[in-house]
Write a protein that holds these residues in place. Sequence first.
Motif, PDB file in Angstrom:
ATOM      1  N   THR A 213     -16.302   3.923  16.104  1.00 15.00           N
ATOM      2  CA  THR A 213     -16.297   4.008  14.644  1.00 15.00           C
ATOM      3  C   THR A 213     -17.102   2.861  14.040  1.00 15.00           C
ATOM      4  OG1 THR A 213     -14.114   5.042  14.727  1.00 15.00           O
ATOM      5  CG2 THR A 213     -14.820   4.195  12.601  1.00 15.00           C
ATOM      6  N   ALA A 214     -16.891   1.651  14.538  1.00 21.14           N
ATOM      7  CA  ALA A 214     -17.582   0.473  13.997  1.00 21.14           C
ATOM      8  C   ALA A 214     -19.093   0.551  14.184  1.00 21.14           C
ATOM      9  CB  ALA A 214     -17.038  -0.793  14.651  1.00 21.14           C
TER      10      ALA A 214
ATOM     11  N   ASP B 195     -17.420   8.266   5.668  1.00 20.95           N
ATOM     12  CA  ASP B 195     -17.898   7.366   4.610  1.00 20.95           C
ATOM     13  C   ASP B 195     -16.829   6.333   4.251  1.00 20.95           C
ATOM     14  OD1 ASP B 195     -20.312   8.709   4.516  1.00 20.95           O
ATOM     15  OD2 ASP B 195     -19.749   9.924   2.767  1.00 20.95           O
ATOM     16  N   TYR B 196     -15.585   6.786   4.188  1.00 18.03           N
ATOM     17  CA  TYR B 196     -14.484   5.868   3.864  1.00 18.03           C
ATOM     18  C   TYR B 196     -14.370   4.779   4.929  1.00 18.03           C
ATOM     19  CZ  TYR B 196      -9.804   4.121   2.949  1.00 18.03           C
ATOM     20  OH  TYR B 196      -8.727   3.298   2.690  1.00 18.03           O
ATOM     21  N   TRP B 197     -14.380   5.186   6.198  1.00 20.53           N
ATOM     22  CA  TRP B 197     -14.257   4.197   7.287  1.00 20.53           C
ATOM     23  C   TRP B 197     -15.396   3.196   7.248  1.00 20.53           C
ATOM     24  CZ3 TRP B 197     -13.263   8.529  11.343  1.00 20.53           C
ATOM     25  CH2 TRP B 197     -11.908   8.854  11.370  1.00 20.53           C
ATOM     26  N   LEU B 198     -16.602   3.691   7.096  1.00 15.93           N
ATOM     27  CA  LEU B 198     -17.763   2.811   7.179  1.00 15.93           C
ATOM     28  C   LEU B 198     -17.927   1.905   5.959  1.00 15.93           C
ATOM     29  CD1 LEU B 198     -20.174   5.335   8.879  1.00 15.93           C
ATOM     30  CD2 LEU B 198     -18.946   3.433   9.936  1.00 15.93           C
ATOM     31  N   ASN B 199     -17.191   2.177   4.896  1.00 13.89           N
ATOM     32  CA  ASN B 199     -17.260   1.345   3.694  1.00 13.89           C
ATOM     33  C   ASN B 199     -15.994   0.514   3.482  1.00 13.89           C
ATOM     34  OD1 ASN B 199     -19.913   2.043   2.659  1.00 13.89           O
ATOM     35  ND2 ASN B 199     -19.059   4.090   2.435  1.00 13.89           N
ATOM     36  N   MET B 200     -15.171   0.402   4.507  1.00 18.32           N
ATOM     37  CA  MET B 200     -13.963  -0.410   4.387  1.00 18.32           C
ATOM     38  C   MET B 200     -14.351  -1.886   4.277  1.00 18.32           C
ATOM     39  SD  MET B 200     -11.170   1.276   7.034  1.00 18.32           S
ATOM     40  CE  MET B 200     -12.064   0.814   8.507  1.00 18.32           C
ATOM     41  N   PRO B 201     -13.541  -2.676   3.579  1.00 20.84           N
ATOM     42  CA  PRO B 201     -13.815  -4.118   3.505  1.00 20.84           C
ATOM     43  C   PRO B 201     -13.745  -4.760   4.903  1.00 20.84           C
ATOM     44  CG  PRO B 201     -12.086  -3.477   1.945  1.00 20.84           C
ATOM     45  CD  PRO B 201     -12.377  -2.282   2.800  1.00 20.84           C
TER      46      PRO B 201
ATOM     47  N   ARG C 177      -2.080  -0.136   4.474  1.00 21.62           N
ATOM     48  CA  ARG C 177      -3.178  -0.170   3.499  1.00 21.62           C
ATOM     49  C   ARG C 177      -3.804   1.206   3.334  1.00 21.62           C
ATOM     50  NH1 ARG C 177      -8.772   0.685   3.097  1.00 21.62           N
ATOM     51  NH2 ARG C 177      -9.600  -0.569   1.440  1.00 21.62           N
ATOM     52  N   SER C 178      -4.068   1.871   4.454  1.00 21.66           N
ATOM     53  CA  SER C 178      -4.721   3.185   4.343  1.00 21.66           C
ATOM     54  C   SER C 178      -3.784   4.239   3.766  1.00 21.66           C
ATOM     55  CB  SER C 178      -5.279   3.633   5.697  1.00 21.66           C
ATOM     56  OG  SER C 178      -4.247   3.895   6.608  1.00 21.66           O
ATOM     57  N   LEU C 179      -2.492   4.123   4.040  1.00 20.53           N
ATOM     58  CA  LEU C 179      -1.550   5.110   3.508  1.00 20.53           C
ATOM     59  C   LEU C 179      -1.265   4.906   2.024  1.00 20.53           C
ATOM     60  CD1 LEU C 179       0.938   5.351   6.511  1.00 20.53           C
ATOM     61  CD2 LEU C 179      -0.729   7.070   5.781  1.00 20.53           C
ATOM     62  N   THR C 180      -1.447   3.681   1.539  1.00 26.02           N
ATOM     63  CA  THR C 180      -1.181   3.423   0.116  1.00 26.02           C
ATOM     64  C   THR C 180      -2.448   3.408  -0.732  1.00 26.02           C
ATOM     65  OG1 THR C 180      -1.233   1.024   0.496  1.00 26.02           O
ATOM     66  CG2 THR C 180       0.925   2.117   0.590  1.00 26.02           C
ATOM     67  N   ASP C 181      -3.606   3.520  -0.092  1.00 26.04           N
ATOM     68  CA  ASP C 181      -4.877   3.551  -0.825  1.00 26.04           C
ATOM     69  C   ASP C 181      -5.055   4.940  -1.432  1.00 26.04           C
ATOM     70  OD1 ASP C 181      -7.454   3.453  -1.800  1.00 26.04           O
ATOM     71  OD2 ASP C 181      -8.367   2.809   0.094  1.00 26.04           O
ATOM     72  N   LYS C 182      -5.006   4.999  -2.756  1.00 25.52           N
ATOM     73  CA  LYS C 182      -5.092   6.311  -3.425  1.00 25.52           C
ATOM     74  C   LYS C 182      -6.454   6.965  -3.250  1.00 25.52           C
ATOM     75  CE  LYS C 182      -6.083   4.396  -8.010  1.00 25.52           C
ATOM     76  NZ  LYS C 182      -6.254   3.014  -7.710  1.00 25.52           N
ATOM     77  N   ASP C 183      -7.478   6.188  -2.878  1.00 27.37           N
ATOM     78  CA  ASP C 183      -8.816   6.740  -2.680  1.00 27.37           C
ATOM     79  C   ASP C 183      -9.079   7.172  -1.235  1.00 27.37           C
ATOM     80  OD1 ASP C 183      -9.476   6.298  -5.373  1.00 27.37           O
ATOM     81  OD2 ASP C 183     -10.082   4.229  -4.940  1.00 27.37           O
ATOM     82  N   ALA C 184      -8.144   6.896  -0.363  1.00 25.14           N
ATOM     83  CA  ALA C 184      -8.342   7.206   1.051  1.00 25.14           C
ATOM     84  C   ALA C 184      -8.178   8.702   1.301  1.00 25.14           C
ATOM     85  CB  ALA C 184      -7.351   6.436   1.911  1.00 25.14           C
ATOM     86  N   PRO C 185      -9.149   9.296   2.002  1.00 24.04           N
ATOM     87  CA  PRO C 185      -8.969  10.703   2.372  1.00 24.04           C
ATOM     88  C   PRO C 185      -7.876  10.807   3.434  1.00 24.04           C
ATOM     89  CG  PRO C 185     -11.041   9.821   3.244  1.00 24.04           C
ATOM     90  CD  PRO C 185     -10.404   8.749   2.436  1.00 24.04           C
ATOM     91  N   THR C 186      -7.212  11.929   3.467  1.00 22.99           N
ATOM     92  CA  THR C 186      -6.136  12.109   4.445  1.00 22.99           C
ATOM     93  C   THR C 186      -6.493  13.219   5.423  1.00 22.99           C
ATOM     94  OG1 THR C 186      -4.982  13.633   2.983  1.00 22.99           O
ATOM     95  CG2 THR C 186      -4.347  11.317   2.852  1.00 22.99           C
ATOM     96  N   MET C 187      -5.869  13.125   6.578  1.00 19.73           N
ATOM     97  CA  MET C 187      -6.036  14.153   7.608  1.00 19.73           C
ATOM     98  C   MET C 187      -4.659  14.687   7.961  1.00 19.73           C
ATOM     99  SD  MET C 187      -8.879  12.538  10.242  1.00 19.73           S
ATOM    100  CE  MET C 187      -7.682  12.543  11.515  1.00 19.73           C
ATOM    101  N   GLU C 188      -4.618  15.913   8.391  1.00 22.21           N
ATOM    102  CA  GLU C 188      -3.361  16.498   8.827  1.00 22.21           C
ATOM    103  C   GLU C 188      -2.855  15.720  10.041  1.00 22.21           C
ATOM    104  OE1 GLU C 188      -1.719  20.689  10.617  1.00 22.21           O
ATOM    105  OE2 GLU C 188      -3.440  20.736   9.268  1.00 22.21           O
ATOM    106  N   GLY C 189      -1.598  15.348  10.028  1.00 19.93           N
ATOM    107  CA  GLY C 189      -0.995  14.629  11.141  1.00 19.93           C
ATOM    108  C   GLY C 189      -1.214  13.124  11.114  1.00 19.93           C
TER     109      GLY C 189
END
Length: 142
Positions: free
Chosen positions: A33-34, A50-56, A101-113
Amino acid sequence: MSQPTLKTPWHVWVVGGLSLLWNAFGCYDFSMTATNNAAYLEPYPQELRDYWLNMPVWVWAIWAIGVFGSLLGSIALLLRRKFAYPLFAASFLAALISMGRSLTDKDAPTMEGQMMMSLVILAIIALLALYARWLSHRDVLR
């Protein structure tokens, strides 16, 4: 007089070996991923990539501590070293922060499971930490 050396219980090799494989995959996932490995990331939706690659940077650092800390914990476990417990504990804390952080980030896309997988990962790290602590108290780890 020197302390007698305890024979390594069979379960240390089983748990240590399985945890090494499990945690090596976590490091592989992080590395692919990195480095934005196109073949590895191809099955994921573009929005998620895009979300992963733009994380702080601090999120990447916490993720790295989580996965590489667990890998080092597994190696320490196989080497029968007491520092396996603090490595697993640090990994658990890092995973908790990263996933929280990822679960509480309202802009984070989610995946099933996603929630279930996060809980499985946290449970495995917690169990490995408790196992290493138990071995330390039994003087299996030195």
